[in-house]
Design an enzyme around this catalytic site. Structure first.
Site, PDB file in Angstrom:
ATOM      1  N   ASN A 113       5.151   5.843   3.174  1.00  0.00           N
ATOM      2  CA  ASN A 113       4.334   6.853   2.022  1.00  0.00           C
ATOM      3  C   ASN A 113       4.171   8.225   2.357  1.00  0.00           C
ATOM      4  O   ASN A 113       3.341   8.977   1.682  1.00  0.00           O
ATOM      5  CB  ASN A 113       2.866   6.196   2.067  1.00  0.00           C
ATOM      6  CG  ASN A 113       3.001   4.576   1.818  1.00  0.00           C
ATOM      7  OD1 ASN A 113       4.067   4.257   0.924  1.00  0.00           O
ATOM      8  ND2 ASN A 113       2.400   3.653   2.483  1.00  0.00           N
ATOM      9  N   THR A 114       4.834   8.723   3.267  1.00  0.00           N
ATOM     10  CA  THR A 114       4.907  10.174   3.544  1.00  0.00           C
ATOM     11  C   THR A 114       6.274  10.554   3.531  1.00  0.00           C
ATOM     12  O   THR A 114       7.122  10.268   4.332  1.00  0.00           O
ATOM     13  CB  THR A 114       4.232  10.695   4.940  1.00  0.00           C
ATOM     14  OG1 THR A 114       2.971  10.352   4.989  1.00  0.00           O
ATOM     15  CG2 THR A 114       4.262  12.253   5.338  1.00  0.00           C
ATOM     16  N   ASN A 170       0.854  -1.406   0.020  1.00  0.00           N
ATOM     17  CA  ASN A 170      -0.061  -0.009  -0.035  1.00  0.00           C
ATOM     18  C   ASN A 170       0.812   0.992  -0.048  1.00  0.00           C
ATOM     19  O   ASN A 170       2.110   1.422   0.715  1.00  0.00           O
ATOM     20  CB  ASN A 170      -0.899  -0.116   0.984  1.00  0.00           C
ATOM     21  CG  ASN A 170      -0.492   0.538   2.437  1.00  0.00           C
ATOM     22  OD1 ASN A 170      -0.485   1.791   2.508  1.00  0.00           O
ATOM     23  ND2 ASN A 170       0.198   0.032   3.203  1.00  0.00           N
ATOM     24  N   SER A 211       5.589   5.337   8.535  1.00  0.00           N
ATOM     25  CA  SER A 211       5.061   5.028   7.374  1.00  0.00           C
ATOM     26  C   SER A 211       5.926   5.149   6.073  1.00  0.00           C
ATOM     27  O   SER A 211       6.510   6.289   6.058  1.00  0.00           O
ATOM     28  CB  SER A 211       3.709   5.723   7.261  1.00  0.00           C
ATOM     29  OG  SER A 211       3.433   5.432   5.843  1.00  0.00           O
ATOM     30  N   PHE A 227      -1.588   8.269   4.401  1.00  0.00           N
ATOM     31  CA  PHE A 227      -2.481   8.718   5.554  1.00  0.00           C
ATOM     32  C   PHE A 227      -3.409   9.427   4.834  1.00  0.00           C
ATOM     33  O   PHE A 227      -3.904  10.647   5.279  1.00  0.00           O
ATOM     34  CB  PHE A 227      -1.673   9.748   6.071  1.00  0.00           C
ATOM     35  CG  PHE A 227      -0.465   9.014   7.014  1.00  0.00           C
ATOM     36  CD1 PHE A 227      -0.466   7.775   7.120  1.00  0.00           C
ATOM     37  CD2 PHE A 227       0.557  10.048   7.552  1.00  0.00           C
ATOM     38  CE1 PHE A 227       0.610   7.163   7.934  1.00  0.00           C
ATOM     39  CE2 PHE A 227       1.609   9.529   8.271  1.00  0.00           C
ATOM     40  CZ  PHE A 227       1.479   8.061   8.465  1.00  0.00           C
ATOM     41  N   LYS A 232       5.690   3.944  16.900  1.00  0.00           N
ATOM     42  CA  LYS A 232       5.493   2.740  16.053  1.00  0.00           C
ATOM     43  C   LYS A 232       6.911   2.878  15.207  1.00  0.00           C
ATOM     44  O   LYS A 232       6.892   3.918  14.390  1.00  0.00           O
ATOM     45  CB  LYS A 232       4.272   2.773  15.296  1.00  0.00           C
ATOM     46  CG  LYS A 232       4.162   1.721  14.290  1.00  0.00           C
ATOM     47  CD  LYS A 232       2.582   1.598  13.994  1.00  0.00           C
ATOM     48  CE  LYS A 232       2.559   0.322  13.067  1.00  0.00           C
ATOM     49  NZ  LYS A 232       1.113   0.045  12.518  1.00  0.00           N
ATOM     50  N   ASN A 236       5.748  -1.338  11.513  1.00  0.00           N
ATOM     51  CA  ASN A 236       4.976  -0.951  10.275  1.00  0.00           C
ATOM     52  C   ASN A 236       5.443  -1.827   9.109  1.00  0.00           C
ATOM     53  O   ASN A 236       5.898  -2.818   9.103  1.00  0.00           O
ATOM     54  CB  ASN A 236       5.211   0.604  10.169  1.00  0.00           C
ATOM     55  CG  ASN A 236       4.199   1.476   9.381  1.00  0.00           C
ATOM     56  OD1 ASN A 236       3.402   0.909   8.686  1.00  0.00           O
ATOM     57  ND2 ASN A 236       4.003   2.541   9.976  1.00  0.00           N
TER      58      ASN A 236
HETATM   59  C1  LIG Z   1      -3.768  -0.908   3.757  1.00  0.00           C
HETATM   60  C2  LIG Z   1      -2.992  -0.738   4.867  1.00  0.00           C
HETATM   61  C3  LIG Z   1      -3.014   0.509   5.376  1.00  0.00           C
HETATM   62  C4  LIG Z   1      -1.917   0.799   6.620  1.00  0.00           C
HETATM   63  N1  LIG Z   1      -2.149   2.025   7.204  1.00  0.00           N
HETATM   64  C5  LIG Z   1      -1.572   2.452   8.381  1.00  0.00           C
HETATM   65  C6  LIG Z   1      -1.529   3.600   8.959  1.00  0.00           C
HETATM   66  O1  LIG Z   1      -2.359   4.395   8.655  1.00  0.00           O
HETATM   67  N2  LIG Z   1      -0.884   3.740  10.101  1.00  0.00           N
HETATM   68  C7  LIG Z   1      -0.067   2.789  10.606  1.00  0.00           C
HETATM   69  O2  LIG Z   1       0.662   3.203  11.532  1.00  0.00           O
HETATM   70  N3  LIG Z   1       0.104   1.536  10.076  1.00  0.00           N
HETATM   71  C8  LIG Z   1      -0.691   1.505   8.989  1.00  0.00           C
HETATM   72  N4  LIG Z   1      -0.545   0.135   8.443  1.00  0.00           N
HETATM   73  C9  LIG Z   1       0.487  -1.038   8.738  1.00  0.00           C
HETATM   74  C10 LIG Z   1      -0.316  -1.831   9.617  1.00  0.00           C
HETATM   75  O3  LIG Z   1      -0.642  -1.103  10.681  1.00  0.00           O
HETATM   76  C11 LIG Z   1       0.654  -3.005  10.570  1.00  0.00           C
HETATM   77  O4  LIG Z   1       1.834  -2.366  11.112  1.00  0.00           O
HETATM   78  C12 LIG Z   1       1.456  -3.591   9.013  1.00  0.00           C
HETATM   79  O5  LIG Z   1       0.370  -3.949   8.028  1.00  0.00           O
HETATM   80  C13 LIG Z   1       1.899  -5.047   9.526  1.00  0.00           C
HETATM   81  O6  LIG Z   1       1.009  -5.962  10.061  1.00  0.00           O
HETATM   82  P1  LIG Z   1       0.357  -7.073   9.070  1.00  0.00           P
HETATM   83  O7  LIG Z   1       1.382  -7.637   8.273  1.00  0.00           O
HETATM   84  O8  LIG Z   1      -0.407  -7.955  10.091  1.00  0.00           O
HETATM   85  O9  LIG Z   1      -0.310  -6.411   8.016  1.00  0.00           O
HETATM   86  C14 LIG Z   1      -1.198  -0.253   7.087  1.00  0.00           C
HETATM   87  C15 LIG Z   1      -1.396  -1.478   6.495  1.00  0.00           C
HETATM   88  C16 LIG Z   1      -1.828  -1.851   5.341  1.00  0.00           C
HETATM   89  C17 LIG Z   1      -2.012  -3.082   4.689  1.00  0.00           C
END
Ligand SMILES: Cc1cc2nc3c(=O)[nH]c(=O)nc-3n(C[C@H](O)[C@H](O)[C@H](O)COP(=O)(O)O)c2cc1C
Length: 349
Positions: A184-185, A116, A182, A120, A222, A251
């Site tokens: 992405n910023t 992704n 993140s 934000f 985080k 993350n």
């Molecule tokens: C579509 C998507 C959007 C995410 N958006 C955020 C976010 O806004 N803020 C954040 O701290 N982590 C975000 N994450 C990261 C997740 O909170 C998590 O840390 C990461 O996906 C690892 O966990 P997983 O392997 O179970 O997905 C996002 C993950 C995905 C897949």
């Protein structure tokens, strides 16, 4: 079973983000029905769960929903009803922002992974605060709020930007997370450098204490899995020094190593954070590094590639008090949290 055979194939016909919005719409619809939440609780029963004490509060069990699913705090009552032990809403930024252009969310089913670059997208802290005021919190639930930097805020205004979100959202938070990880910023992850992170965390801590005086709102940071081990150690030392309440690791990653999906297909998706099963190994490694370095009172929440009860047990054994899932929910469906909670439950007496 129903999800895998019927719902998932239908959702996979849609672009990933459209499917996500459809699910948010369905959850909102259900939570607005008079018996909607009750129905979800009956369908996704957790039974007696293994409670966890962390961050000065009691969590019904160790498995929570990671940030990014309910960015605008719209469906957390329904998410609790699915059986999550805690839910983290956000990332919320001080100002509303649209995020990156679409498409920006992709599935890699062969790898049980997602990519992704949402960036934000959210309605901003004032809107999130209004939403949190409006929706009723089920008793006994734990709600985390994750805050990030507004994209247009320059680096030298990062502290004020985080502080503004913290002041608006603190009254609704059982814990607050400063997200500096993140991918992405632009420039966000540079804030993980201790010299940048320290003043942000100190300012946010002060904002929390000034806004909420009746209790202490725990503060966590985080972090990214892509940090060098020395940088992880430096953050652990900082956490010890400023008495941070916890760290969420990790993350998403910018790495594309070890994927089964063909390289050219992965390349074609472009930039973004990879989540899901491929993150499992590094997330566990980062957790172990942190546990070795941080003082025992610091809560560690492990995220990244958690899919099964065994994965959860491995993280708890490696020193996490709590875990979070996101990607596995996309692949396994809404029964995942209740299944994990039941799997962790104490044996019947
Ligand atoms: C579509 C998507 C959007 C995410 N958006 C955020 C976010 O806004 N803020 C954040 O701290 N982590 C975000 N994450 C990261 C997740 O909170 C998590 O840390 C990461 O996906 C690892 O966990 P997983 O392997 O179970 O997905 C996002 C993950 C995905 C897949």
């Amino acid at each position: 079973m129903l999800y895998r055979l019927l719902v998932r194939p239908l959702l996979y016909c849609l672009p990933a983000e459209t499917a996500h919005h459809l699910i948010i719409f369905a959850l909102r619809l259900i939570q607005n029905l008079p018996l909607g939440l009750w129905l979800l609780r009956v369908l996704f029963r957790t039974g007696r769960t293994q409670a966890v004490t962390a961050l000065g509060q009691t969590f019904p069990h160790a498995v929570g929903l990671a940030a990014g699913f309910d960015k605008d705090a719209r469906v957390f009552p329904a998410l609790f009803a699915l059986g999550f032990g805690f839910v983290e809403v956000g990332t919320v930024t001080a100002q509303a922002q649209p995020g990156n252009p679409r498409p920006r969310l992709f599935r890699l089913p062969r790898d049980r992974a997602l990519v992704n670059r949402m960036g934000f997208n959210n309605l901003g802290a004032p809107a999130a605060a209004a939403q949190l005021r409006r929706l009723r919190r089920p008793p006994g639930t734990v709600l985390g709020i994750n805050i990030g930097k507004t994209k247009v805020a320059p680096a030298d205004e990062a502290i004020a930007d985080y502080e503004a979100s913290a002041r608006l959202l603190a009254p609704y938070a059982d814990y607050l997370v400063v997200n500096v990880s993140s991918p992405n910023t632009p420039g966000l992850r540079d804030l993980q450098a201790v010299s940048s992170l320290r003043p942000i965390l100190i300012a946010v801590r002060r904002a929390l204490d000034e806004t909420v005086t009746a209790r202490r709102v725990p503060l966590l940071v985080k972090i990214a899995p892509d940090l060098a081990n020395e940088d992880i150690n430096a953050i652990a030392q900082l956490a010890n020094e400023i008495r941070l309440d916890g760290i969420i690791a990790t993350n998403t990653t910018i790495s594309r190593d070890g994927l089964l999906t063909p390289h050219d297909q992965v390349q074609a998706l472009g930039a973004g954070g990879l989540s899901g099963a491929p993150l499992k190994h590094r997330a566990l490694e980062v957790l172990r590094l942190l546990r070795d370095q941080v003082m025992p009172h610091i809560t560690l929440i492990s995220a990244g590639g958690i899919e099964t009860v065994e994965d959860v047990r491995a993280r708890l054994a490696a020193g996490a008090q709590l875990v979070q899932v996101y990607s596995a929910l996309v692949f396994d469906g809404p029964s995942l949290p209740s299944r994990l909670a039941r799997g962790l439950a104490p044996a019947p007496r």
